[in-house]
Design a protein around this motif. Structure first.
Motif, PDB file in Angstrom:
ATOM      1  N   MET A   1       0.916  -1.154  -0.095  1.00  0.00           N
ATOM      2  CA  MET A   1      -0.227   0.041   0.032  1.00  0.00           C
ATOM      3  C   MET A   1       0.895   1.305  -0.001  1.00  0.00           C
ATOM      4  SD  MET A   1      -2.794   1.619   0.137  1.00  0.00           S
ATOM      5  CE  MET A   1      -3.915   0.576   0.062  1.00  0.00           C
ATOM      6  N   ALA A   2       1.898   1.267   0.756  1.00  0.00           N
ATOM      7  CA  ALA A   2       2.693   2.790   0.995  1.00  0.00           C
ATOM      8  C   ALA A   2       3.284   2.773  -0.527  1.00  0.00           C
ATOM      9  CB  ALA A   2       4.006   2.214   1.648  1.00  0.00           C
ATOM     10  N   ALA A   6       2.590   6.259  -2.433  1.00  0.00           N
ATOM     11  CA  ALA A   6       3.499   7.106  -2.838  1.00  0.00           C
ATOM     12  C   ALA A   6       3.548   7.519  -4.483  1.00  0.00           C
ATOM     13  CB  ALA A   6       4.930   6.697  -2.807  1.00  0.00           C
ATOM     14  N   GLU A   7       3.157   6.536  -5.276  1.00  0.00           N
ATOM     15  CA  GLU A   7       2.927   6.805  -6.704  1.00  0.00           C
ATOM     16  C   GLU A   7       1.923   7.582  -6.938  1.00  0.00           C
ATOM     17  OE1 GLU A   7       1.282   3.564  -9.974  1.00  0.00           O
ATOM     18  OE2 GLU A   7       3.281   2.891  -8.840  1.00  0.00           O
ATOM     19  N   ARG A   8       0.857   7.571  -6.193  1.00  0.00           N
ATOM     20  CA  ARG A   8      -0.543   8.281  -6.644  1.00  0.00           C
ATOM     21  C   ARG A   8       0.131   9.799  -6.159  1.00  0.00           C
ATOM     22  NH1 ARG A   8      -5.435   5.157  -6.758  1.00  0.00           N
ATOM     23  NH2 ARG A   8      -4.738   3.541  -8.041  1.00  0.00           N
ATOM     24  N   LEU A   9       0.697   9.901  -5.073  1.00  0.00           N
ATOM     25  CA  LEU A   9       0.939  11.294  -4.317  1.00  0.00           C
ATOM     26  C   LEU A   9       2.114  11.890  -5.479  1.00  0.00           C
ATOM     27  CD1 LEU A   9       1.087  10.763  -0.610  1.00  0.00           C
ATOM     28  CD2 LEU A   9      -0.433  12.113  -1.877  1.00  0.00           C
ATOM     29  N   GLY A  64      -8.011   1.275   5.547  1.00  0.00           N
ATOM     30  CA  GLY A  64      -8.975   0.887   5.646  1.00  0.00           C
ATOM     31  C   GLY A  64      -8.872  -0.659   5.019  1.00  0.00           C
ATOM     32  N   ASP A  65     -10.176  -1.229   4.984  1.00  0.00           N
ATOM     33  CA  ASP A  65     -10.164  -2.813   4.626  1.00  0.00           C
ATOM     34  C   ASP A  65     -10.509  -2.742   3.321  1.00  0.00           C
ATOM     35  OD1 ASP A  65      -9.560  -3.676   6.856  1.00  0.00           O
ATOM     36  OD2 ASP A  65     -11.482  -3.808   7.736  1.00  0.00           O
ATOM     37  N   GLY A  66     -10.656  -1.746   2.500  1.00  0.00           N
ATOM     38  CA  GLY A  66     -10.929  -1.787   1.156  1.00  0.00           C
ATOM     39  C   GLY A  66     -10.354  -2.249  -0.039  1.00  0.00           C
ATOM     40  N   GLU A  73      -6.353   5.724  -3.451  1.00  0.00           N
ATOM     41  CA  GLU A  73      -7.068   7.006  -4.118  1.00  0.00           C
ATOM     42  C   GLU A  73      -7.575   7.806  -2.618  1.00  0.00           C
ATOM     43  OE1 GLU A  73      -7.960  10.010  -6.063  1.00  0.00           O
ATOM     44  OE2 GLU A  73      -6.578   8.732  -6.632  1.00  0.00           O
ATOM     45  N   ARG A  74      -8.259   7.079  -1.740  1.00  0.00           N
ATOM     46  CA  ARG A  74      -9.004   7.786  -0.658  1.00  0.00           C
ATOM     47  C   ARG A  74      -7.976   8.537  -0.019  1.00  0.00           C
ATOM     48  NH1 ARG A  74      -9.726   7.053   4.514  1.00  0.00           N
ATOM     49  NH2 ARG A  74      -8.812   4.848   4.670  1.00  0.00           N
ATOM     50  N   LEU A  75      -6.805   7.859   0.375  1.00  0.00           N
ATOM     51  CA  LEU A  75      -5.462   8.426   1.142  1.00  0.00           C
ATOM     52  C   LEU A  75      -4.825   9.347   0.380  1.00  0.00           C
ATOM     53  CD1 LEU A  75      -4.133   5.096   2.760  1.00  0.00           C
ATOM     54  CD2 LEU A  75      -5.584   6.643   3.871  1.00  0.00           C
TER      55      LEU A  75
END
Length: 102
Positions: A1-2, A6-9, A64-66, A73-75
């Motif tokens: 997830m990290a 990082a890629e999205r940010l 979250g668990d999604g 995307e949420r983060l």
């Protein structure tokens, strides 16, 4: 997830321009995989090398668990919608700020 976050940010330059910082890393500890730490440098990653003052800023986010893509995307949207002064904590600083913290 990290890595995904990082890629999205990094792909969303608008939030870092508004926050006047650059993403350094996103990490999670082995004991708390649901907790992500965003580490940013204000004003940018080159400041220390160039002899300019810098602050290391941190933001803690919880996964979250999604679906991982939806969670990333949420983060990503959290700092994109928030403000540096409200979300980030100072985790470190250059010697320039030793007497006069910003």
């Amino acid at each position: 997830m990290a890595g995904l976050l990082a890629e999205r940010l990094r792909a969303d330059a608008e939030w870092s321009r508004r926050w006047e910082c650059e993403l350094d890393t996103v990490w999670t500890g082995p004991d708390e995989p649901e907790r992500l730490e965003l580490v940013m440098i204000h004003p940018d990653l080159r400041a220390d090398r160039d002899g300019r003052p810098w602050l290391q800023l941190g933001v803690t986010l919880y996964v979250g668990d999604g679906d991982p893509a939806a969670e990333a995307e949420r983060l990503r949207a959290r700092p994109a919608a928030g403000h540096r002064q409200e979300m980030a904590e100072v985790w470190g600083r250059s010697w320039h700020y030793a007497e006069d913290p910003a």
